[in-house]
Design a protein around this motif. Structure first.
Motif, PDB file in Angstrom:
ATOM      1  N   LYS A  34       0.840  -1.208   0.000  1.00 36.28           N
ATOM      2  CA  LYS A  34       0.000   0.000   0.000  1.00 36.28           C
ATOM      3  C   LYS A  34       0.874   1.258   0.000  1.00 36.28           C
ATOM      4  N   LYS A  37       2.423   1.854  -3.455  1.00 32.37           N
ATOM      5  CA  LYS A  37       1.520   2.282  -4.527  1.00 32.37           C
ATOM      6  C   LYS A  37       0.927   3.671  -4.328  1.00 32.37           C
ATOM      7  N   SER A  38       0.873   4.151  -3.072  1.00 29.74           N
ATOM      8  CA  SER A  38       0.122   5.377  -2.807  1.00 29.74           C
ATOM      9  C   SER A  38       0.954   6.409  -2.042  1.00 29.74           C
TER      10      SER A  38
END
Length: 81
Positions: A34, A37-38
Motif C-alpha cells: 500500500k 503504490k500510494s
C-alpha cells in the motif's frame, strides 16, 4: 507421563505462534504494498507512524531504489504552500 500431557499444549502454542507470524508477514506485505503504490498513504503514515515510513524508505534505499523519499518531501512541501 508428564510429557504426554504437555504435547497437546505445546502443539497448540506452536500453532498459535505460527499463525501469529503468518498474520504478521501478510500484514507487513500488505502495508508495504500500500505504501509502495500510494503517495497519499505514505503521507498519512508520515503523520501517524513516521517510524514505519522510515523503515519503508530505508528498505527501498537498501535495495538500490533512491529518490522516493525526496519526491514525497517535495510534493508534501509544495502542497503546504
Amino acid at each position: 507421563m508428564m510429557t504426554r500431557s504437555m504435547e497437546p499444549v505445546a502443539k497448540k502454542i506452536f500453532k498459535g505462534v505460527l499463525v501469529a507470524e503468518l498474520i504478521g508477514i501478510f500484514g507487513a506485505y500488505f502495508l508495504f504494498n500500500k505504501m509502495n503504490k500510494s503517495q497519499d498513504f505514505r503521507q498519512t503514515m508520515s503523520k501517524k507512524f513516521p517510524f514505519i515510513l522510515e523503515v519503508y524508505y530505508r528498505s527501498l534505499e537498501q535495495s538500490g531504489m533512491y529518490g522516493i523519499r525526496e519526491q514525497d518531501q517535495e510534493k508534501w512541501f509544495k502542497s503546504k504552500n
